[in-house]
Write a protein that holds these residues in place. Structure first.
Motif, short mmCIF file in Angstrom:
data_model
loop_
_atom_site.label_atom_id
_atom_site.label_comp_id
_atom_site.label_asym_id
_atom_site.label_seq_id
_atom_site.Cartn_x
_atom_site.Cartn_y
_atom_site.Cartn_z
N VAL A 1 -8.11 45.03 -10.66
CA VAL A 1 -7.30 46.00 -10.12
C VAL A 1 -7.04 45.54 -8.60
CG1 VAL A 1 -7.51 48.28 -9.35
CG2 VAL A 1 -8.39 47.80 -11.56
N ALA A 2 -8.15 45.01 -8.03
CA ALA A 2 -7.69 44.43 -6.68
C ALA A 2 -6.59 43.83 -6.38
CB ALA A 2 -9.14 44.07 -6.12
N ALA A 3 -6.58 42.69 -7.62
CA ALA A 3 -5.31 41.68 -7.19
C ALA A 3 -4.12 42.54 -7.67
CB ALA A 3 -5.72 40.75 -8.49
N GLN A 4 -4.04 43.35 -8.74
CA GLN A 4 -2.75 43.98 -9.01
C GLN A 4 -2.40 44.78 -7.78
OE1 GLN A 4 -4.30 46.07 -12.52
NE2 GLN A 4 -4.08 44.56 -13.75
N GLN A 5 -3.37 45.73 -7.31
CA GLN A 5 -2.93 46.39 -5.92
C GLN A 5 -3.04 45.82 -4.75
OE1 GLN A 5 -2.04 49.86 -6.57
NE2 GLN A 5 -2.59 49.43 -8.57
N GLY A 6 -3.28 44.56 -4.59
CA GLY A 6 -3.13 43.65 -3.24
C GLY A 6 -4.52 44.26 -2.27
N LEU A 7 -5.44 44.38 -2.93
CA LEU A 7 -6.40 45.10 -2.05
C LEU A 7 -7.35 43.86 -1.74
CD1 LEU A 7 -7.53 48.27 -4.33
CD2 LEU A 7 -5.93 48.17 -2.20
N PRO A 8 -7.90 43.61 -0.39
CA PRO A 8 -8.71 42.67 -0.05
C PRO A 8 -10.12 43.10 -0.66
CG PRO A 8 -8.12 43.82 1.86
CD PRO A 8 -7.26 44.52 0.75
N GLY A 9 -11.09 42.08 -0.93
CA GLY A 9 -12.06 42.30 -1.34
C GLY A 9 -13.26 42.59 -0.31
N LYS A 10 -14.30 43.09 -1.06
CA LYS A 10 -15.43 42.99 0.27
C LYS A 10 -15.82 42.24 0.96
CE LYS A 10 -17.47 45.99 -3.74
NZ LYS A 10 -18.61 45.92 -4.96
N PRO A 11 -16.02 42.16 2.24
CA PRO A 11 -16.64 43.07 3.00
C PRO A 11 -15.66 44.29 3.43
CG PRO A 11 -16.77 41.30 4.39
CD PRO A 11 -16.43 40.90 2.97
N ALA A 12 -14.36 43.89 3.19
CA ALA A 12 -12.96 44.85 3.57
C ALA A 12 -13.54 46.24 2.76
CB ALA A 12 -11.84 44.30 3.23
N PRO A 13 -13.07 47.21 3.40
CA PRO A 13 -13.56 48.49 2.53
C PRO A 13 -12.34 48.94 1.59
CG PRO A 13 -12.44 48.92 4.75
CD PRO A 13 -12.48 47.55 4.59
N ASP A 14 -11.29 48.36 1.57
CA ASP A 14 -10.03 48.71 0.61
C ASP A 14 -10.31 49.41 -0.76
OD1 ASP A 14 -9.34 46.89 3.05
OD2 ASP A 14 -7.51 47.68 2.51
N THR A 15 -11.14 48.56 -1.53
CA THR A 15 -11.61 48.57 -2.91
C THR A 15 -12.19 50.07 -2.95
OG1 THR A 15 -13.37 47.44 -2.78
CG2 THR A 15 -11.26 46.45 -3.83
N TYR A 16 -12.99 50.30 -2.08
CA TYR A 16 -13.93 51.53 -1.96
C TYR A 16 -12.98 52.62 -1.55
CZ TYR A 16 -18.56 49.86 -3.30
OH TYR A 16 -19.48 49.50 -3.82
N LEU A 17 -11.92 52.51 -0.73
CA LEU A 17 -11.03 53.54 -0.25
C LEU A 17 -10.25 54.00 -1.19
CD1 LEU A 17 -10.33 52.49 3.40
CD2 LEU A 17 -11.83 54.30 2.52
N HIS A 18 -9.67 52.85 -2.00
CA HIS A 18 -8.91 53.09 -3.21
C HIS A 18 -9.48 53.83 -4.41
CE1 HIS A 18 -5.79 52.44 -6.20
NE2 HIS A 18 -6.54 51.93 -7.16
N ALA A 19 -10.81 53.48 -4.58
CA ALA A 19 -11.85 54.39 -5.52
C ALA A 19 -11.80 55.80 -5.03
CB ALA A 19 -13.38 53.94 -5.76
N ALA A 20 -12.15 56.15 -3.87
CA ALA A 20 -12.22 57.51 -3.27
C ALA A 20 -11.01 58.38 -3.71
CB ALA A 20 -12.57 57.46 -1.91
#
Length: 248
Positions: free
Chosen positions: A158-177
């Protein structure tokens, strides 16, 4: 803690819900031990390297981080189809193959304390989601019989599809929220890796819980955990545990 204060609970998977972090650790150790075998001038790989440079990060980021720690520079390679053992993606893919083979052969059972917390939260109006750097998250949840417990899975794919940087960046958690239709301040992050804890802190989540499965309580606290537990059943309200015991 009072779970009624939150709208979403966002869990890392490996090492939090299932003991697959141990399988990941073995796969990384076997892969890098073989890789360094051709480089006798380098210090041997240790489990401390896993916690310092790899734990919780997307796979290729973990490879890059470890190689940098040894001053080794390799070409990136061609991604998921790469098979060379002298590229970043080739080493990451080899590690993934080792992990998948072990998962298929041995299966996985969730931590009993994690299942107890999921049971407890199932009776509460809170959205549960998985946020994992692994691309194997759905397969792990299926193997553990837990996929239906979660409203969504935000994993490496999902991160790759959405272009979200991985942890420790917060983007995957913000997307989940966002998927949970909750704000960061009304969401709980539950992590066993310092990189994941750092992601929760960077995203200004309402509560960041560190689960000490080997990273160390001090390291998790330093990374930004508001509280540290050794098992998820410690997050069940004490009064609820007393009521359950009396009913049994």
């Amino acid at each position: 803690m009072d779970w009624d204060d939150f709208q979403a609970a966002l869990f890392d998977l490996d090492g939090v819900i299932t003991p697959t972090a141990e399988v990941h650790m073995r796969a990384w150790r076997d892969m890098f031990t073989a890789f360094l075998g051709a480089r006798p001038e380098q210090a041997a790989y240790t489990d401390d390297d896993y916690f310092r440079y790899i734990d919780g990060k997307p796979r290729y980021d973990g490879v890059r981080s470890f190689l940098l720690s040894r001053g080794i520079m390799l070409p990136e390679g061609s991604g998921a189809a790469e098979s060379s053992r002298e590229t970043v993606s080739g080493l990451g893919n080899l590690k993934d193959e080792m992990f998948a083979d072990t998962l298929q052969r041995d299966g996985v059972q969730a931590y009993p304390g994690s299942v107890a917390l999921l049971d407890y939260l199932s009776d509460r109006p809170i959205v549960l989601g998985i946020v994992s750097s692994s691309r194997n998250a759905v397969n792990v949840l299926k193997a553990a019989g837990l996929l239906e417990r979660f409203a969504f899975v935000v994993d490496g794919k999902v991160a790759a599809q959405q272009g979200l940087p991985g942890k420790p960046a917060p983007d995957t958690y913000l997307h989940a929220a966002g998927l949970a239709q909750a704000s960061a301040t009304t969401s709980v992050v539950v992590e066993d890796a310092t990189s994941g804890v750092a992601a929760g802190r960077a995203g200004r989540f309402g509560l960041v819980v560190g689960v000490d499965r080997g990273a160390g309580a001090d390291a998790l606290t330093s990374a930004g955990a508001d509280m540290v537990v050794t098992d998820l059943d410690q997050l069940i309200d004490t009064a609820q545990r007393t009521d359950d015991k009396e009913r049994s």
